[in-house]
Every structure is written in structure tokens, then in C-alpha cells.
Scaffold this motif. Structure first.
Motif, PDB file in Angstrom:
ATOM      1  N   CYS A  88     -19.986 -60.470 -32.618  1.00 18.56           N
ATOM      2  CA  CYS A  88     -20.183 -60.952 -33.986  1.00 18.56           C
ATOM      3  C   CYS A  88     -21.311 -61.976 -34.042  1.00 18.56           C
ATOM      4  N   SER A  89     -21.301 -62.906 -33.114  1.00 19.54           N
ATOM      5  CA  SER A  89     -22.303 -63.957 -33.093  1.00 19.54           C
ATOM      6  C   SER A  89     -23.706 -63.390 -32.899  1.00 19.54           C
ATOM      7  N   CYS A 132     -24.744 -61.392 -36.124  1.00 15.61           N
ATOM      8  CA  CYS A 132     -25.031 -62.287 -37.249  1.00 15.61           C
ATOM      9  C   CYS A 132     -26.273 -63.132 -36.994  1.00 15.61           C
ATOM     10  N   ASP A 133     -26.390 -63.682 -35.773  1.00 15.70           N
ATOM     11  CA  ASP A 133     -27.576 -64.480 -35.453  1.00 15.70           C
ATOM     12  C   ASP A 133     -28.846 -63.640 -35.530  1.00 15.70           C
TER      13      ASP A 133
END
Length: 138
Positions: A41-42, A45-46
């Protein structure tokens, strides 16, 4: 007839659970669409937000190379990247807008995941079901 129905039901359950491993596909959908893997997810999203902050235009952000690169990086850097179902995952683009409104919470609503599923699993994980997973991802 009841005995035969019971045998057929058991065989269908065995087929979906053991041979087709439907629970593994459901687990993969949960990890990817619900962003249950924090590292995955990180990175996703990043990657997307970083491109927006660097001034990516609507014509450049949703291109295959950039999306594939972000997805490949996320899958390669996480535990779920070792998932045999990871190859079924890709991005889809629903619409290309003329400009991005960075302050809008729906700025990336044009992006969603798609998950390729083959017969006979597509009888259970049909396009309508996968669309609902995509709506949750958005």
C-alpha cells in the motif's frame, strides 16, 4: 437423487478449494484491493502521489510504463510479491481527465486494479464481483 447431489456438491467444493485454490485468490484480492499489505500500500500510494507532486499531467500519469513500473516495484518489495497470483494483477484506467486537482480526495479515482481470472473461477469471481473490489480500492 439426494445422495448424488451430495456427491456432486462435495466434488465441486473440492475442485474449487483444492485444485483451483479459490481461497488463495480471495486472499490475494484482499491484499491488493483492500491494501491489507502495508508495505504494498505504501509503495503504491507513494508512487502515485509522488508522481502527482512532481507535476505529472493527466496525459503522462496514467501510462502503461509508469503504472507497470510502480506496480512491479510494489510487488517486488513486499511479501505479497511472492504471491503466485501477483501476475494476475494490473492497473486499469477508467477515464483521463484534462487536469488533476491535487486537493481533491478523488484525484486518483481514474485508477483501479484489475485481476485476471480464468474459467471456472470466473463463475464465482465474475466481473461484477471484481468491479465491487475495484470500487472498494477507489
Amino acid at each position: 437423487m439426494t445422495t448424488h447431489l451430495g456427491l456432486v456438491n462435495n466434488e465441486v467444493m473440492r475442485l474449487f478449494l483444492e485444485e483451483l485454490q479459490i481461497l488463495d485468490h480471495l486472499r490475494s484480492l484482499r491484499h491488493y484491493f483492500f491494501l491489507m499489505d502495508g508495505e504494498f500500500c505504501s509503495i503504491i500510494c507513494d508512487g502515485m502521489i509522488g508522481k502527482l507532486e512532481n507535476g505529472a499531467t493527466p496525459a503522462k500519469l496514467p501510462n502503461y510504463q509508469m503504472l507497470h513500473s510502480t506496480l512491479h516495484t510494489a510487488l517486488g518489495s513486499t511479501i505479497t510479491g511472492n504471491d503466485k497470483n501477483a501476475e494476475n494483477l494490473s492497473f486499469t484506467i477508467s477515464d483521463v481527465s484534462l487536469k488533476f486537482v491535487l486537493s481533491s480526495p478523488g484525484v486518483l479515482n481514474v485508477l483501479s486494479f484489475s485481476y485476471r481470472i480464468e474459467w471456472p473461477l470466473n463463475r464465482i469471481l465474475n466481473p461484477e464481483t471484481l468491479e465491487q473490489y475495484g470500487n472498494i480500492f477507489k
